[in-house]
Scaffold this active site. Structure first.
Site, mmCIF file in Angstrom:
data_model
loop_
_atom_site.group_PDB
_atom_site.id
_atom_site.type_symbol
_atom_site.label_atom_id
_atom_site.label_comp_id
_atom_site.label_asym_id
_atom_site.label_seq_id
_atom_site.Cartn_x
_atom_site.Cartn_y
_atom_site.Cartn_z
ATOM 1 N N ARG A 1 0.855 -1.187 0.000
ATOM 2 C CA ARG A 1 0.000 0.000 0.000
ATOM 3 C C ARG A 1 0.894 1.240 0.000
ATOM 4 N NH1 ARG A 1 -2.425 2.985 4.851
ATOM 5 N NH2 ARG A 1 -3.600 4.559 3.727
ATOM 6 N N HIS B 1 -2.561 10.955 1.039
ATOM 7 C CA HIS B 1 -1.962 10.700 2.352
ATOM 8 C C HIS B 1 -1.299 12.013 2.785
ATOM 9 C CE1 HIS B 1 -0.448 7.273 5.088
ATOM 10 N NE2 HIS B 1 -0.131 8.418 5.694
ATOM 11 N N GLU C 1 -6.928 8.555 6.689
ATOM 12 C CA GLU C 1 -7.130 9.178 7.994
ATOM 13 C C GLU C 1 -7.595 10.639 7.924
ATOM 14 O OE1 GLU C 1 -3.683 8.653 10.436
ATOM 15 O OE2 GLU C 1 -3.844 6.486 10.447
ATOM 16 N N ASN D 1 -6.822 1.716 10.140
ATOM 17 C CA ASN D 1 -5.486 1.857 10.732
ATOM 18 C C ASN D 1 -5.656 1.747 12.239
ATOM 19 O OD1 ASN D 1 -4.645 2.364 8.157
ATOM 20 N ND2 ASN D 1 -4.124 4.521 8.492
ATOM 21 N N TYR E 1 -3.657 1.528 15.920
ATOM 22 C CA TYR E 1 -2.411 1.676 16.674
ATOM 23 C C TYR E 1 -2.586 1.514 18.181
ATOM 24 C CZ TYR E 1 -0.070 3.272 12.464
ATOM 25 O OH TYR E 1 0.476 3.313 11.215
ATOM 26 N N GLU F 1 -3.012 -0.254 8.280
ATOM 27 C CA GLU F 1 -1.801 0.125 9.010
ATOM 28 C C GLU F 1 -1.878 -0.462 10.410
ATOM 29 O OE1 GLU F 1 -0.733 4.307 9.206
ATOM 30 O OE2 GLU F 1 -1.333 4.591 7.111
HETATM 31 C C1 BGC Z 1 -0.256 7.584 9.398
HETATM 32 C C2 BGC Z 1 1.191 7.381 9.035
HETATM 33 C C3 BGC Z 1 2.056 7.581 10.265
HETATM 34 C C4 BGC Z 1 1.655 6.548 11.286
HETATM 35 C C5 BGC Z 1 2.465 6.596 12.569
HETATM 36 C C6 BGC Z 1 -0.655 6.998 10.716
HETATM 37 O O1 BGC Z 1 -1.447 7.911 11.391
HETATM 38 O O2 BGC Z 1 -1.107 7.168 8.368
HETATM 39 O O3 BGC Z 1 1.520 8.239 7.993
HETATM 40 O O4 BGC Z 1 3.416 7.528 9.987
HETATM 41 O O5 BGC Z 1 0.316 6.710 11.637
HETATM 42 O O6 BGC Z 1 2.285 7.815 13.207
#
Ligand code: BGC
Length: 460
Positions: A78, A122, A167, A292, A294, A352
């Site tokens: 991607r 992006h 995002e 995404n 995290y 992500e």
């Molecule tokens: C983004 C990336 C970024 C990653 C880590 C995401 O919010 O799409 O571009 O590097 O998080 O912060």
């Protein structure tokens, strides 16, 4: 006896990147300036004065990077297209050299059996469009559709998965409310307009795709569970606002559902009446949703944290990444299940997932050991599998990121790659996490039991 869940056949095992973070040469071959180029060259905006001028030099080293992906056994990649390489002024004249760069990249990926997924936006808006108001200008929806059409015509036959925006919440919150990200505006009044225009641009892009494209298009949202810091009703209300602001603000209207009621409370007099025409434009049917993931956000009421009046609370027992994010793998399962409640059987991709941990600056004896990142991937892949076991239609997983790269305002100080980049030499070294991920892919594609993820990482 219940059957153990499996990653389904045809699952995409990939890694993700973004143009400004890896390409370098941002104004080469006739490309126009982007807001990130302008921002990075404004003193004080990016840590250590870093810029994307060279980054990972992927603009020249892409053949090596494609070979690297193939060696790791990835079957998906991607990446994003830099709008101002394609249309230097954001609209009007097309720059053929910009198109040619992505054209060659797509062909090289396909030749190695790697499915390309293109993200159209992006975060790197052409500066010329920011000069006209950028995402705060309603015309941006048509500018975006014009640019998207150029890309659909150029690559539509070869790219199966298209993403309109990456995002939009970050674009709005970081770029227009708090101003920490490009273009660095700080305006509560502008913020909801920007959100709606991002959504309208997404809709206009999907509409354009339906006229041109034959494959699949969706959007990528960063979603995270918001958990209450206590059972105090004020904290519970803060959780609802935080969830509305970050998660539901974008997901609900894309799915044709009403904007969350909490937005009127958050934005007060700035929250506009959204016309029916805009709602219809935003709610174009999509073919998949990219998520995404995290972290989660443990949330409490905080009157000073405007406009949402919600703040995050650190969890003493938890591991945190270098960007201050709590490592919380069950949140991925929770997010996927939460989305499934709203989207039913719509295909989902984890577009992500990854973490910055302190890696050695240079390889030691040719190796980069990143045990925390290995554990992170192992636990999140299990969490994804858990969601599959509970009926989630998950079609792929993309690690963030293929390479260490420019982590936006944090510059090169934070490393998210599964492949180490020595910025002095541009040498790439797959970290232990890359070798781990590669082994997972090999085992799963060989049909071995996917729960038995490798405990030992191959040495080479
Ligand atoms: C983004 C990336 C970024 C990653 C880590 C995401 O919010 O799409 O571009 O590097 O998080 O912060």
């Amino acid at each position: 006896m219940s059957r153990e869940p499996r990653f389904p056949a045809g699952f995409l095992w990939g890694a993700a990147t973004a143009a400004y973070q890896i390409e370098g040469s941002p104004t080469a071959d006739g490309a126009g300036e982007s807001i990130w180029h302008r921002f990075a060259h404004t003193p004080g905006k990016i840590a250590n004065g870093d810029t994307g001028d060279v980054a990972c030099d992927h603009y020249h080293r892409w053949p090596e990077d494609v070979a690297l992906m193939a060696d790791l056994g990835l079957n998906g990649y991607r990446f994003s297209v830099s709008w101002s390489r394609i249309l230097p002024q954001g609209r009007g004249a097309v720059n053929p050299k910009g198109v040619a760069f992505y054209d060659r990249l797509v062909d090289a990926l396909l030749a190695r059996g790697i499915t390309p997924s293109v993200t159209l936006y992006h975060w790197d808006l052409p500066q010329a469009l920011d000069d006209l108001g950028g995402w705060a200008n309603r015309d941006v929806a048509q500018w975006f559709a014009e640019y998207a059409r150029v890309m659909f015509k150029a690559l539509g036959d070869r790219v199966p998965l298209w993403v309109t925006l990456n995002e939009p919440w970050v674009v709005m919150d970081g770029g227009y409310l708090h101003g920490a990200l490009a273009p660095g505006h700080k305006s509560l009044a502008e913020t909801p307009q920007v959100a709606i225009n991002l959504l309208r641009a997404h809709g206009a892009g999907v509409q354009a795709y339906r006229a041109e494209g034959k494959n699949q298009i969706g959007i990528v949202l960063n979603l995270e569970p918001k958990h209450p810091a206590s059972d105090d009703p004020k904290d519970l209300a803060a959780v609802r606002r935080a969830d509305a602001y970050m998660n539901r603000q974008f997901l609900e209207p894309v799915l044709g559902r009403p904007f969350p009621a909490e937005l009127a409370e958050i934005f007060a007099e700035h929250w506009p009446t959204v016309s029916d025409a805009d709602r219809r434009l935003i709610a174009q049917p999509i073919d998949f949703l990219g998520i995404n993931y995290y972290k989660r956000g443990v949330t409490r009421h905080d009157d000073r944290a405007l406009p949402v009046r919600a703040a995050e609370v650190r969890q003493p027992g938890s591991l945190y990444t270098e960007t201050g994010w709590e490592v919380y793998p069950p949140g991925l399962t929770e997010t996927l299940l939460w989305v499934r409640e709203r989207t039913g059987d719509l295909p989902l991709y984890i577009t992500e997932n990854g973490a910055a941990f302190p890696d050695p600056a240079t390889p030691v004896n040719g190796r980069v050991d990143d045990p925390l990142r290995v554990a992170y991937y192992q636990d999140h892949l299990r969490a994804a599998l858990d969601a599959i076991g509970q009926g989630v239609n998950l079609r792929g997983y993309f690690a963030w990121s293929l390479l260490d790269n420019l982590e936006w305002v944090l510059g090169y100080s934070k490393r998210f790659g599964i492949v180490h980049v020595d910025y002095a030499t541009q040498r790439r070294t797959p970290k232990a996490s890359a070798r781990f991920y590669s082994e997972v892919i090999r085992q799963v594609t060989d049909g071995r039991h996917p729960f038995v993820l490798p405990a030992k990482i191959p040495a080479t």
